[in-house]
Design a protein around this motif. Structure first.
Motif, PDB file in Angstrom:
ATOM      1  N   PRO A   1       0.795  -1.230   0.000  1.00 58.05           N
ATOM      2  CA  PRO A   1       0.000   0.000   0.000  1.00 58.05           C
ATOM      3  C   PRO A   1       0.831   1.285   0.000  1.00 58.05           C
ATOM      4  O   PRO A   1       0.325   2.343  -0.370  1.00 58.05           O
ATOM      5  CB  PRO A   1      -0.829  -0.117   1.282  1.00 58.05           C
ATOM      6  N   SER A   2       2.106   1.195   0.393  1.00 60.26           N
ATOM      7  CA  SER A   2       2.947   2.393   0.417  1.00 60.26           C
ATOM      8  C   SER A   2       3.655   2.638  -0.912  1.00 60.26           C
ATOM      9  O   SER A   2       4.249   3.693  -1.119  1.00 60.26           O
ATOM     10  CB  SER A   2       3.994   2.286   1.534  1.00 60.26           C
ATOM     11  N   ALA A   3       3.581   1.681  -1.822  1.00 59.89           N
ATOM     12  CA  ALA A   3       4.287   1.808  -3.097  1.00 59.89           C
ATOM     13  C   ALA A   3       3.498   2.674  -4.071  1.00 59.89           C
ATOM     14  O   ALA A   3       2.280   2.830  -3.956  1.00 59.89           O
ATOM     15  CB  ALA A   3       4.534   0.430  -3.699  1.00 59.89           C
ATOM     16  N   GLY A   4       4.223   3.233  -5.041  1.00 57.99           N
ATOM     17  CA  GLY A   4       3.563   4.041  -6.063  1.00 57.99           C
ATOM     18  C   GLY A   4       2.884   5.262  -5.492  1.00 57.99           C
ATOM     19  O   GLY A   4       1.796   5.642  -5.932  1.00 57.99           O
ATOM     20  N   LYS A   5       3.528   5.884  -4.474  1.00 55.00           N
ATOM     21  CA  LYS A   5       2.966   7.066  -3.811  1.00 55.00           C
ATOM     22  C   LYS A   5       1.562   6.792  -3.272  1.00 55.00           C
ATOM     23  O   LYS A   5       0.677   7.647  -3.319  1.00 55.00           O
ATOM     24  CB  LYS A   5       2.949   8.262  -4.765  1.00 55.00           C
ATOM     25  N   GLY A   6       1.377   5.572  -2.770  1.00 53.58           N
ATOM     26  CA  GLY A   6       0.116   5.203  -2.178  1.00 53.58           C
ATOM     27  C   GLY A   6      -0.949   4.783  -3.169  1.00 53.58           C
ATOM     28  O   GLY A   6      -2.088   4.484  -2.785  1.00 53.58           O
ATOM     29  N   GLU A   7      -0.584   4.689  -4.457  1.00 50.58           N
ATOM     30  CA  GLU A   7      -1.556   4.376  -5.502  1.00 50.58           C
ATOM     31  C   GLU A   7      -1.638   2.883  -5.821  1.00 50.58           C
ATOM     32  O   GLU A   7      -2.409   2.472  -6.685  1.00 50.58           O
ATOM     33  CB  GLU A   7      -1.196   5.132  -6.787  1.00 50.58           C
ATOM     34  N   SER A   8      -0.857   2.075  -5.125  1.00 54.40           N
ATOM     35  CA  SER A   8      -0.819   0.648  -5.427  1.00 54.40           C
ATOM     36  C   SER A   8      -2.193  -0.026  -5.387  1.00 54.40           C
ATOM     37  O   SER A   8      -2.538  -0.777  -6.313  1.00 54.40           O
ATOM     38  CB  SER A   8       0.149  -0.062  -4.473  1.00 54.40           C
ATOM     39  N   PRO A   9      -3.021   0.206  -4.374  1.00 53.62           N
ATOM     40  CA  PRO A   9      -4.344  -0.450  -4.370  1.00 53.62           C
ATOM     41  C   PRO A   9      -5.207  -0.056  -5.570  1.00 53.62           C
ATOM     42  O   PRO A   9      -5.933  -0.902  -6.118  1.00 53.62           O
ATOM     43  CB  PRO A   9      -4.963   0.030  -3.049  1.00 53.62           C
ATOM     44  N   ARG A  10      -5.115   1.204  -5.982  1.00 52.78           N
ATOM     45  CA  ARG A  10      -5.893   1.631  -7.158  1.00 52.78           C
ATOM     46  C   ARG A  10      -5.404   0.916  -8.411  1.00 52.78           C
ATOM     47  O   ARG A  10      -6.209   0.458  -9.233  1.00 52.78           O
ATOM     48  CB  ARG A  10      -5.790   3.146  -7.336  1.00 52.78           C
ATOM     49  N   TYR A  11      -4.087   0.803  -8.556  1.00 56.67           N
ATOM     50  CA  TYR A  11      -3.549   0.073  -9.704  1.00 56.67           C
ATOM     51  C   TYR A  11      -3.968  -1.395  -9.645  1.00 56.67           C
ATOM     52  O   TYR A  11      -4.205  -2.030 -10.677  1.00 56.67           O
ATOM     53  CB  TYR A  11      -2.031   0.170  -9.735  1.00 56.67           C
ATOM     54  N   GLY A  12      -4.045  -1.950  -8.434  1.00 55.44           N
ATOM     55  CA  GLY A  12      -4.484  -3.332  -8.291  1.00 55.44           C
ATOM     56  C   GLY A  12      -5.899  -3.532  -8.799  1.00 55.44           C
ATOM     57  O   GLY A  12      -6.207  -4.539  -9.452  1.00 55.44           O
ATOM     58  N   GLU A  13      -6.769  -2.572  -8.519  1.00 54.89           N
ATOM     59  CA  GLU A  13      -8.152  -2.643  -9.010  1.00 54.89           C
ATOM     60  C   GLU A  13      -8.189  -2.558 -10.539  1.00 54.89           C
ATOM     61  O   GLU A  13      -8.944  -3.289 -11.199  1.00 54.89           O
ATOM     62  CB  GLU A  13      -8.976  -1.509  -8.404  1.00 54.89           C
ATOM     63  N   LEU A  14      -7.375  -1.673 -11.105  1.00 56.55           N
ATOM     64  CA  LEU A  14      -7.320  -1.548 -12.570  1.00 56.55           C
ATOM     65  C   LEU A  14      -6.822  -2.836 -13.210  1.00 56.55           C
ATOM     66  O   LEU A  14      -7.339  -3.270 -14.249  1.00 56.55           O
ATOM     67  CB  LEU A  14      -6.408  -0.382 -12.962  1.00 56.55           C
ATOM     68  N   LEU A  15      -5.821  -3.446 -12.582  1.00 59.06           N
ATOM     69  CA  LEU A  15      -5.275  -4.696 -13.110  1.00 59.06           C
ATOM     70  C   LEU A  15      -6.314  -5.807 -13.041  1.00 59.06           C
ATOM     71  O   LEU A  15      -6.489  -6.569 -14.008  1.00 59.06           O
ATOM     72  CB  LEU A  15      -4.027  -5.089 -12.323  1.00 59.06           C
ATOM     73  N   ALA A  16      -7.013  -5.908 -11.926  1.00 59.69           N
ATOM     74  CA  ALA A  16      -8.042  -6.939 -11.787  1.00 59.69           C
ATOM     75  C   ALA A  16      -9.119  -6.767 -12.855  1.00 59.69           C
ATOM     76  O   ALA A  16      -9.583  -7.746 -13.466  1.00 59.69           O
ATOM     77  CB  ALA A  16      -8.663  -6.881 -10.396  1.00 59.69           C
ATOM     78  N   LYS A  17      -9.508  -5.534 -13.117  1.00 61.78           N
ATOM     79  CA  LYS A  17     -10.515  -5.261 -14.157  1.00 61.78           C
ATOM     80  C   LYS A  17     -10.009  -5.714 -15.520  1.00 61.78           C
ATOM     81  O   LYS A  17     -10.749  -6.337 -16.302  1.00 61.78           O
ATOM     82  CB  LYS A  17     -10.844  -3.776 -14.173  1.00 61.78           C
ATOM     83  N   GLN A  18      -8.741  -5.422 -15.806  1.00 58.20           N
ATOM     84  CA  GLN A  18      -8.151  -5.812 -17.093  1.00 58.20           C
ATOM     85  C   GLN A  18      -8.130  -7.332 -17.258  1.00 58.20           C
ATOM     86  O   GLN A  18      -8.481  -7.869 -18.322  1.00 58.20           O
ATOM     87  CB  GLN A  18      -6.722  -5.247 -17.181  1.00 58.20           C
ATOM     88  N   LEU A  19      -7.744  -8.037 -16.215  1.00 58.92           N
ATOM     89  CA  LEU A  19      -7.645  -9.500 -16.289  1.00 58.92           C
ATOM     90  C   LEU A  19      -9.019 -10.144 -16.401  1.00 58.92           C
ATOM     91  O   LEU A  19      -9.191 -11.156 -17.096  1.00 58.92           O
ATOM     92  CB  LEU A  19      -6.913 -10.034 -15.061  1.00 58.92           C
ATOM     93  N   LYS A  20      -9.999  -9.563 -15.732  1.00 60.99           N
ATOM     94  CA  LYS A  20     -11.359 -10.106 -15.828  1.00 60.99           C
ATOM     95  C   LYS A  20     -11.926  -9.911 -17.233  1.00 60.99           C
ATOM     96  O   LYS A  20     -12.570 -10.805 -17.794  1.00 60.99           O
ATOM     97  CB  LYS A  20     -12.251  -9.422 -14.796  1.00 60.99           C
ATOM     98  N   GLU A  21     -11.670  -8.737 -17.818  1.00 63.64           N
ATOM     99  CA  GLU A  21     -12.209  -8.443 -19.145  1.00 63.64           C
ATOM    100  C   GLU A  21     -11.570  -9.300 -20.229  1.00 63.64           C
ATOM    101  O   GLU A  21     -12.249  -9.777 -21.146  1.00 63.64           O
ATOM    102  CB  GLU A  21     -12.010  -6.961 -19.467  1.00 63.64           C
ATOM    103  N   HIS A  22     -10.272  -9.515 -20.146  1.00 66.21           N
ATOM    104  CA  HIS A  22      -9.563 -10.190 -21.230  1.00 66.21           C
ATOM    105  C   HIS A  22      -9.436 -11.702 -21.027  1.00 66.21           C
ATOM    106  O   HIS A  22      -9.291 -12.449 -22.004  1.00 66.21           O
ATOM    107  CB  HIS A  22      -8.169  -9.579 -21.405  1.00 66.21           C
ATOM    108  N   TYR A  23      -9.466 -12.162 -19.762  1.00 66.19           N
ATOM    109  CA  TYR A  23      -9.222 -13.585 -19.514  1.00 66.19           C
ATOM    110  C   TYR A  23     -10.302 -14.244 -18.647  1.00 66.19           C
ATOM    111  O   TYR A  23     -10.177 -15.424 -18.338  1.00 66.19           O
ATOM    112  CB  TYR A  23      -7.854 -13.771 -18.836  1.00 66.19           C
ATOM    113  N   ARG A  24     -11.303 -13.467 -18.255  1.00 69.87           N
ATOM    114  CA  ARG A  24     -12.331 -13.956 -17.336  1.00 69.87           C
ATOM    115  C   ARG A  24     -11.697 -14.513 -16.063  1.00 69.87           C
ATOM    116  O   ARG A  24     -12.137 -15.530 -15.502  1.00 69.87           O
ATOM    117  CB  ARG A  24     -13.202 -15.018 -18.013  1.00 69.87           C
ATOM    118  N   ALA A  25     -10.635 -13.871 -15.628  1.00 61.98           N
ATOM    119  CA  ALA A  25      -9.887 -14.332 -14.460  1.00 61.98           C
ATOM    120  C   ALA A  25     -10.671 -14.075 -13.177  1.00 61.98           C
ATOM    121  O   ALA A  25     -11.386 -13.072 -13.046  1.00 61.98           O
ATOM    122  CB  ALA A  25      -8.542 -13.606 -14.389  1.00 61.98           C
TER     123      ALA A  25
END
Length: 300
Positions: free
Chosen positions: A11-35
Motif C-alpha cells: 500500500p505504500s508503493a507508487g505514492k500510495g496508488e498501489s491499491p488503485r492500480y491493483g483494481e485496474l489490473l483486476a478489471k483488465q484481467l477479468k475483461e480479457h481472460y475472465r480471471a
C-alpha cells in the motif's frame, strides 16, 4: 495462467496508488481472460511473504505483485517455497525497478496494466544467498545503502559516477574490506576492496549497464569488485567505468553459478540484498536457473 489470480499490493508503493492500480489490473484481467482475481493489501513484509508462500496451496495459478524491488524480493522468497510455483507477474512501483528494466517492461503502471491484454511468459533465474533468495543484486561496502537513495535520473545520466557523487562522505568514512572470494569450484581469490556488487541482471540500482553482459536467464551470477583500499582507488575505478575503459588492474570481474564470499579481517560485514539489509558474511551465493516463470506483457 489467469484462472485464479492473487494480486498483492504494497500500500505504500507508487505514492500510495498501489491499491488503485491493483483494481485496474483486476478489471483488465477479468475483461480479457475472465480471471477470478483476489486483491490482498499487505500489512507488512511478512504478510507479502506469507501470501506468496501459500498461494499454490490455495489454488492460485498466478501471483501478481505491485511494489518496488523489495516487495518483489519478498514475493520471490515466498513463491520459492511452493512445490508447484505459480506464474509470477508484477507492476513495478519502486525507485530502481531493476527487474522490470532487465525485462524491458514499461515503468508506467497505467501503460503496463493496459499491456496485460497480451502477454507472454519467460523463465528467469533466482539467486540464493545462504537460505534466502534474491532477484537482482547483492552488494557489499558502506556505499550501497547510500546509492539506493540516488535518483534514477542521476544514475541514468551519470552512470557509475553517480555512485561517487551521492556517496562522497561514505567513500571517505568507509573502511576497506579484506575478503576471500571463491567462484564455484575455482581457485580462491584474496581481495582488498571498498565495493563488491553481485548481480543477476544487467540493471543495478537502475543503472542498466553496470553488468552489461548479464542476462535474466543465463544461469550465472556476475561479480564486479573495485580493487584497492583507498578512496582514490574507488574514484579512479568509477572514472574508468564512466569512460567505458574498465581494466583488470582496477576491477575484479567473474561469472559463475556459485560464489562464496568470506571476510578475512574479522569485521562483521552486513550484505545488502536487493536494497535491504541482509545477512552478515560469510555468504554462499548461487544462481538457480529458470526458477520462476514471469509474465512479460506485450500489449496489442
Amino acid at each position: 495462467m489467469f484462472s485464479k489470480v492473487l494480486i498483492v499490493c504494497n500500500p505504500s508503493a507508487g505514492k500510495g496508488e498501489s491499491p488503485r492500480y491493483g483494481e485496474l489490473l483486476a478489471k483488465q484481467l477479468k475483461e480479457h481472460y475472465r480471471a477470478v482475481c483476489h486483491i490482498k493489501i499487505s500489512q507488512s513484509g511478512e504478510d507479502i511473504y506469507r501470501e506468496c508462500m501459500t498461494a499454490s496451496n490455495r489454488g492460485y495459478d498466478t501471483v501478481i505483485c505491485l511494489g518496488g524491488d523489495g516487495t518483489l524480493t519478498l514475493a520471490a522468497n515466498g513463491l520459492m517455497q511452493n512445490s508447484e510455483r505459480p506464474i509470477f507477474g508484477f507492476i513495478p512501483l519502486g525507485t530502481a525497478n531493476d527487474l522490470a528494466r532487465a525485462l524491458k517492461l514499461s515503468l508506467n503502471p497505467n501503460q503496463l496494466i493496459e499491456q496485460y491484454s497480451n502477454v507472454r511468459t519467460q523463465f528467469i533465474d533466482v539467486g540464493r544467498i545462504n537460505d534466502e533468495y534474491f532477484i537482482n543484486v547483492v552488494a557489499l561496502g558502506a556505499l550501497p545503502d547510500t546509492v539506493m537513495n540516488t535518483s534514477s535520473e542521476d544514475k541514468e545520466r551519470m552512470g557509475f559516477m553517480a555512485y561517487v557523487r551521492e556517496g562522497v562522505q561514505t567513500f571517505f568514512d568507509q573502511d576497506a574490506m579484506e575478503l576471500r572470494i571463491r567462484p564455484g569450484e575455482g581457485e580462491e581469490l584474496r581481495l582488498t576492496t571498498n565495493l563488491v556488487i553481485v548481480g543477476l541482471t544487467n540493471s543495478v540500482g537502475s543503472f542498466q549497464q553496470m553488468i552489461p553482459h548479464a542476462k535474466v536467464d543465463d544461469g550465472l551470477i556476475h561479480l564486479i569488485a573495485v580493487k584497492g583500499q583507498t578512496t582514490l582507488d574507488t574514484i579512479r575505478a568509477a572514472v574508468d567505468y564512466k569512460l567505458d575503459t574498465p581494466t583488470q588492474e582496477r576491477y575484479l570481474t567473474l561469472s559463475s553459478q556459485k560464489i562464496t564470499i568470506e571476510q578475512v579481517d574479522g569485521m562483521d560485514r552486513i550484505v545488502n540484498v536487493d536494497g535491504n539489509s541482509g545477512p552478515v558474511l560469510p555468504v554462499e551465493l548461487e544462481a538457480l536457473p529458470s526458477a520462476l516463470q514471469v509474465i512479460v506483457p506485450q500489449g496489442e
